[in-house]
Scaffold this active site. Structure first.
Site, short mmCIF file in Angstrom:
data_model
loop_
_atom_site.label_atom_id
_atom_site.label_comp_id
_atom_site.label_asym_id
_atom_site.label_seq_id
_atom_site.Cartn_x
_atom_site.Cartn_y
_atom_site.Cartn_z
N ASP A 322 0.90 -1.17 0.00
CA ASP A 322 0.00 0.00 0.00
C ASP A 322 0.93 1.22 0.00
O ASP A 322 1.14 1.85 1.02
CB ASP A 322 -0.87 -0.05 1.26
CG ASP A 322 -1.97 0.99 1.25
OD1 ASP A 322 -2.27 1.54 0.17
OD2 ASP A 322 -2.52 1.27 2.34
N CYS A 375 -3.87 5.18 -3.20
CA CYS A 375 -5.10 5.99 -3.17
C CYS A 375 -4.90 7.16 -4.14
O CYS A 375 -5.20 8.30 -3.82
CB CYS A 375 -5.45 6.45 -1.75
SG CYS A 375 -4.15 7.34 -0.91
C1 SAM Z 1 -0.68 4.79 2.15
S1 SAM Z 1 0.20 4.75 3.64
C2 SAM Z 1 -0.21 3.16 4.25
C3 SAM Z 1 -1.58 3.04 4.87
C4 SAM Z 1 -1.74 1.71 5.58
N1 SAM Z 1 -1.48 0.59 4.71
C5 SAM Z 1 -3.13 1.54 6.18
O1 SAM Z 1 -3.99 0.92 5.54
O2 SAM Z 1 -3.37 2.01 7.29
C6 SAM Z 1 1.83 4.56 3.08
C7 SAM Z 1 2.83 4.29 4.19
O3 SAM Z 1 4.07 3.97 3.58
C8 SAM Z 1 5.10 4.36 4.46
N2 SAM Z 1 6.37 4.34 3.68
C9 SAM Z 1 6.87 5.27 2.84
N3 SAM Z 1 8.02 4.86 2.30
C10 SAM Z 1 8.27 3.62 2.81
C11 SAM Z 1 9.31 2.67 2.63
N4 SAM Z 1 10.35 2.92 1.83
N5 SAM Z 1 9.25 1.53 3.34
C12 SAM Z 1 8.21 1.28 4.17
N6 SAM Z 1 7.20 2.14 4.38
C13 SAM Z 1 7.21 3.30 3.69
C14 SAM Z 1 4.64 5.71 4.95
O4 SAM Z 1 5.29 6.05 6.17
C15 SAM Z 1 3.14 5.48 5.11
O5 SAM Z 1 2.83 5.13 6.43
#
Ligand code: SAM
Length: 435
Positions: A322, A375
């Site tokens: 996600d 999204c």
């Molecule tokens: C769209 S949100 C996820 C929402 C979550 N899946 C939910 O349903 O509650 C994207 C997430 O990716 C994380 N993120 C960004 N870059 C990342 C990376 N390189 N590795 C892991 N997480 C990452 C962000 O901190 C953020 O929390």
């Protein structure tokens, strides 16, 4: 309404637009200065409204002033938008909206501007034509930045106007019933018993319940008992599309705040789930959500694009990516996104998503499923991203999603407000079992 609500609204909008804070940072900070829940709700309504109609509020103001208020007077420029928003869109008597906005100017050190602010607001009140934007340029007519309108026009020649108009709607409140604890039918009955009007409009997903009117979720039946979570129904498809089982090893690689991790754990409580996020601070919410719902997952702060730093070497049966994205599908819910996101953010996000996809793919077991989710409504982050990935990975096969209207498209693009859902994108990839 207290004067401070308007002062705080002007400051909050100034913080978002001029200082680049997100609404989720600026609004709670401003709300913390209010004690009354009604005032807090009102502050939110005004700030959301100013973000939704910013170009029209700017255009109306510019018709009535020789030049905008600048530098240390910028918060007062936003106060004008706060005042006009109330006059045009809220059911507050005009005289109260005007007099209290003028009072707020004093608190914002604008004593010398009270006459000007009063005159601008009275002109808006007396001349409705000032707020007629039917023939204005698209950015003003639709209240979105030009770059985003252009991208939507290219991607959706038939639907771009509908998308922009949908983004002006308030998003409904969706719940996901925790079927481990209470059946969707029993939860629906519990809502009915408290006269809370609701629907279960998605036949394939009865645990998705939409309330007719948004309300304080902590007051809904079973909040402390973990009977439900707040989650848009578009997001609720993620765990169901992954088809998770109790014997699976599952990776949720971008998990915070944990909405989808918890759903996966509800559907497969016996599965071994690794929930990862790069932002350690955001993981607090994941732990809280798991605890409230009495669910388990191994939560790790790590970079999904650098598995060498955290992966134990056992391939996963299911992976949810996600990924971080433009969030252009959830502008209804976060009206500030359209102003905070810039055109040149998109290639950076696309590159990050590509990195995450490329580095997580080898972690998937042969025959396993990887669900890519955003999204976003921008093809560069969605269909194009997946099409490029498929071209480079002959062991990846795209599985059509049963809900997508056309099985030949690359993945399933849900547009904002389609069946009351957030804009979302899903692509389901299956790894060749001959690997
Ligand atoms: C769209 S949100 C996820 C929402 C979550 N899946 C939910 O349903 O509650 C994207 C997430 O990716 C994380 N993120 C960004 N870059 C990342 C990376 N390189 N590795 C892991 N997480 C990452 C962000 O901190 C953020 O929390």
């Amino acid at each position: 309404m207290s004067q401070s609500v308007r002062v705080l609204a002007a400051q909050c909008c100034f913080d978002i637009i001029d200082n680049g804070l997100s609404m989720s940072e600026a609004l709670p900070r401003a709300q913390a200065k209010l004690s009354n829940d009604l005032d807090k709700a009102l502050l939110q309504e005004i700030c959301f409204g100013v973000m939704r109609y910013l170009p029209q509020l700017e255009a109306a103001t510019s018709q009535l002033m020789v030049k905008p208020l600048v530098k240390q007077l910028r918060p007062l420029q936003f106060l004008l938008y706060v005042g006009i928003y109330q006059l045009k869109f809220m059911r507050i008597p005009d005289h109260a909206a005007i007099s209290e906005t003028v009072e707020a100017a004093r608190a914002l050190k604008g004593q010398s501007l009270t006459k000007l602010i009063n005159a601008v607001l009275r002109n808006v009140q007396r001349h409705p034509g000032i707020f007629d934007f039917n023939d204005a340029v698209d950015a003003v007519r639709f209240n979105h930045p030009g770059w985003l309108i252009k991208q939507l026009q290219q991607a959706y020649p038939e639907q771009w106007q509908d998308i922009l108009l949908a983004n002006q709607h308030k998003a409904p409140l969706w719940l996901r019933v925790n079927a481990n604890v209470i059946s969707a039918a029993d939860y629906s009955a519990a809502l009915t018993a408290e006269d809370i009007e609701h629907q279960q409009p998605i036949a394939a997903m009865p645990t998705a319940i939409v309330l007719k009117q948004a309300q304080d979720v902590s007051q809904l039946p079973g909040y402390d008992l973990g009977w439900f979570s707040v989650q848009d129904a578009a997001a609720q498809y993620a765990a169901t599309l992954l088809d998770v089982k109790n014997n699976h090893l599952i990776l949720d690689a971008c998990c915070a705040p944990g909405g989808k991790t918890c759903h996966i754990a509800e559907l497969a409580p016996g599965a071994k789930i690794t929930a990862l996020d790069k932002e350690p601070k955001r993981l607090t919410r994941v732990h809280e959500n798991l605890a409230r719902l009495n669910l388990k997952a191994t939560v790790i702060a790590a970079d999904a694009a650098q598995p060498d730093t955290w992966w134990q070497g056992q391939q996963f049966d299911r992976i949810l990516l996600d990924v971080p994205c433009s969030a252009t599908g959830v502008i209804r819910r976060h009206p500030d996104i359209r102003w905070l996101r810039k055109n040149n953010d998109i290639p950076t996000l696309v590159a990050l998503q590509q990195q995450i996809l490329q580095h997580c793919w080898p972690l998937l077991a042969p025959g396993g499923r990887l669900l890519y989710a955003t999204c976003s409504v921008l093809p560069a982050e969605n269909q194009q991203q997946i099409s490029d990935f498929l071209a480079q990975h002959p062991d990846a096969r795209l599985e059509p999603i049963q809900h997508q209207p056309d099985s030949t498209t690359i993945g399933w693009q849900i547009l904002p407000n389609e069946q009351q859902l957030d804009g979302f994108y899903y692509a389901l990839l299956v790894k060749d079992s001959k690997d």
